[in-house]
Design a protein around this motif. Sequence first.
Motif, mmCIF file in Angstrom:
data_model
loop_
_atom_site.group_PDB
_atom_site.id
_atom_site.type_symbol
_atom_site.label_atom_id
_atom_site.label_comp_id
_atom_site.label_asym_id
_atom_site.label_seq_id
_atom_site.Cartn_x
_atom_site.Cartn_y
_atom_site.Cartn_z
ATOM 1 N N LYS A 155 6.293 -13.208 -9.620
ATOM 2 C CA LYS A 155 6.157 -13.812 -8.285
ATOM 3 C C LYS A 155 5.114 -14.915 -8.191
ATOM 4 O O LYS A 155 5.227 -15.798 -7.348
ATOM 5 C CB LYS A 155 5.809 -12.738 -7.266
ATOM 6 C CG LYS A 155 6.992 -11.837 -6.941
ATOM 7 C CD LYS A 155 6.873 -11.198 -5.566
ATOM 8 C CE LYS A 155 8.148 -10.510 -5.165
ATOM 9 N NZ LYS A 155 8.069 -9.069 -5.148
ATOM 10 N N MET A 171 -1.731 -0.004 -4.864
ATOM 11 C CA MET A 171 -1.226 0.752 -6.025
ATOM 12 C C MET A 171 -1.288 -0.140 -7.256
ATOM 13 O O MET A 171 -1.213 -1.365 -7.150
ATOM 14 C CB MET A 171 0.232 1.158 -5.797
ATOM 15 C CG MET A 171 0.452 2.007 -4.564
ATOM 16 S SD MET A 171 2.136 2.656 -4.485
ATOM 17 C CE MET A 171 3.080 1.211 -4.072
ATOM 18 N N GLU A 183 5.883 -3.536 -11.915
ATOM 19 C CA GLU A 183 6.881 -3.636 -10.855
ATOM 20 C C GLU A 183 8.279 -3.778 -11.457
ATOM 21 O O GLU A 183 8.451 -4.462 -12.454
ATOM 22 C CB GLU A 183 6.595 -4.850 -9.978
ATOM 23 C CG GLU A 183 5.383 -4.636 -9.112
ATOM 24 C CD GLU A 183 5.130 -5.799 -8.158
ATOM 25 O OE1 GLU A 183 6.096 -6.329 -7.592
ATOM 26 O OE2 GLU A 183 3.952 -6.154 -8.005
ATOM 27 N N GLU A 221 -1.828 -0.612 3.913
ATOM 28 C CA GLU A 221 -1.483 0.459 2.971
ATOM 29 C C GLU A 221 -2.351 0.491 1.729
ATOM 30 O O GLU A 221 -3.025 -0.478 1.376
ATOM 31 C CB GLU A 221 0.007 0.446 2.639
ATOM 32 C CG GLU A 221 0.465 -0.670 1.749
ATOM 33 C CD GLU A 221 1.944 -0.550 1.377
ATOM 34 O OE1 GLU A 221 2.755 -0.032 2.161
ATOM 35 O OE2 GLU A 221 2.290 -1.002 0.279
ATOM 36 N N GLU A 222 -2.288 1.642 1.120
ATOM 37 C CA GLU A 222 -3.024 1.929 -0.107
ATOM 38 C C GLU A 222 -2.623 0.931 -1.200
ATOM 39 O O GLU A 222 -1.447 0.602 -1.336
ATOM 40 C CB GLU A 222 -2.630 3.365 -0.506
ATOM 41 C CG GLU A 222 -2.996 3.849 -1.845
ATOM 42 C CD GLU A 222 -2.069 5.028 -2.267
ATOM 43 O OE1 GLU A 222 -2.353 5.605 -3.315
ATOM 44 O OE2 GLU A 222 -1.092 5.346 -1.558
ATOM 45 N N GLU A 234 8.674 -1.902 -1.437
ATOM 46 C CA GLU A 234 9.386 -2.487 -0.298
ATOM 47 C C GLU A 234 10.883 -2.334 -0.514
ATOM 48 O O GLU A 234 11.350 -2.132 -1.633
ATOM 49 C CB GLU A 234 9.066 -3.974 -0.167
ATOM 50 C CG GLU A 234 9.539 -4.782 -1.359
ATOM 51 C CD GLU A 234 9.714 -6.263 -1.080
ATOM 52 O OE1 GLU A 234 9.661 -6.671 0.088
ATOM 53 O OE2 GLU A 234 9.945 -7.006 -2.050
#
Length: 424
Positions: free
Chosen positions: A214, A188, A192, A185-186, A283
């Motif tokens: 994280k 980004m 967050e 996927e792209e 997600e």
Amino acid sequence: MDILIVGSGGREHAIAMSVSKSPRAGRIYCAPGNAGISQVAECVPIGAMEFEKLVSFAKEKEIDLVIVGMDDPLVGGLVDEMEAAGIRTFGPRKNAAILEGSKAFSKDLMKKYHIPTAAYETFDDAEKALEYLRTADYPIVLKADGLALGKGVLICSTAEEAQEGVKTIMEDKKFGDAGNRMVIEEFMTGREVSVLSFVDGKTIRIMSSAQDHKRAGDGDTGLNTGGMGTFSPSPFYTEEIDEYCKKYIYQATVDAMAAEGRPFRGVIFFGLMLTEKGPKVLEYNARFGDPEAQVVLPRMKNDILEVMEACVDGKLDEIDLEFEDNAAVCVVLASEGYPLHYEKGLPISGLERFDTEEGYYCFHAGTKFDENGTLVTNGGRVLGVTAKGSDLIEARRHAYEATEWVQFANKYMRWDIGNTIMEL
Ligand code: AMP
Ligand code: GLY
């Protein structure tokens, strides 16, 4: 009501603590639990994936509500097994937990129902993925389809790195069967935010926002981990963003799952990225976040069992969630070397103060009592030290103060949890 909680981390400790405050709670069991959880629940030595034993235990003890905290048993269908045995259970069935269990499923769902997310392609075949990568834009993101302990995501800056990544995921099977399929996927950019919600199949109620850290090292450096600290609420999650997400993301996801014949009951965790073009879904998870639960649940005013029962009974529309008008910060105390190699079995001291100080919590993740009854470290993430404050700055100060109460030989933590708050 007698309760069985399934799981053994800081999240399950936070859930157990909330449950123990409910006037409805009778006996509270946790399988398998940990040393800290044993202060608020009776821990039973059954693993979270031992479905038959869990069902037998729940029947034998006439459990009124099972709460499944972890992703693996949810994706594996523990809720279905419990329900088949006539036991009320909080959490999505297998056909809904796929929202977390398969990234290809969740991406296809978002595409079909126009829910904002990064552009993507799905691949079952390494050759086709490699061909696609030859003409792609970089950086690019590779994701193993299935559950991979939060580690199945590779951000690749060059075509060479991405080709190596395809090999890691699809050929070397570093994440096991999770890598039979892959989403590319792209990439980004943006901040967050983690938004947790309760869902009853049709109605959704949003909890206070949170932000996770994280990476293992200060300044977001080093390897990805399960999470080194959190704060709640996120000051970057503004009312405007909330309105946008309510309009285009939250209810749309719940409706999409219902329309697919997969009604979702339980917690949906929206991992959002606030991009220049608006919030997009990074997600979905089918459970509380860890350590997000450790800053969100202590701030929730509602009786958690009332809310969970409303989810199971399809009556969430009768509930309004309420959160304290304050903030909380959680700093994870880990074992030096986490997430790779670290020593375990080291004595932990200094936790008594959490029993007497209002607004301070020590959630256990990797702890146990050794054969002499001494509390020792038993994992990479050991404890989640959470403190509240009237605002984020005060909560952060309290949390770092409280980390000093706790001692163990290889204690490691990040020193910049919540630093982004200072930018405001
Ligand atoms: P996930 O497990 O999908 O949340 O991914 C783990 C982490 O990888 C996220 O928290 C992000 O920091 C990063 N990530 C995932 N997808 C993307 C993306 N499309 N663009 C940039 N970063 C991403
Ligand atoms: N803190 C991220 C997660 O629970 O997946």
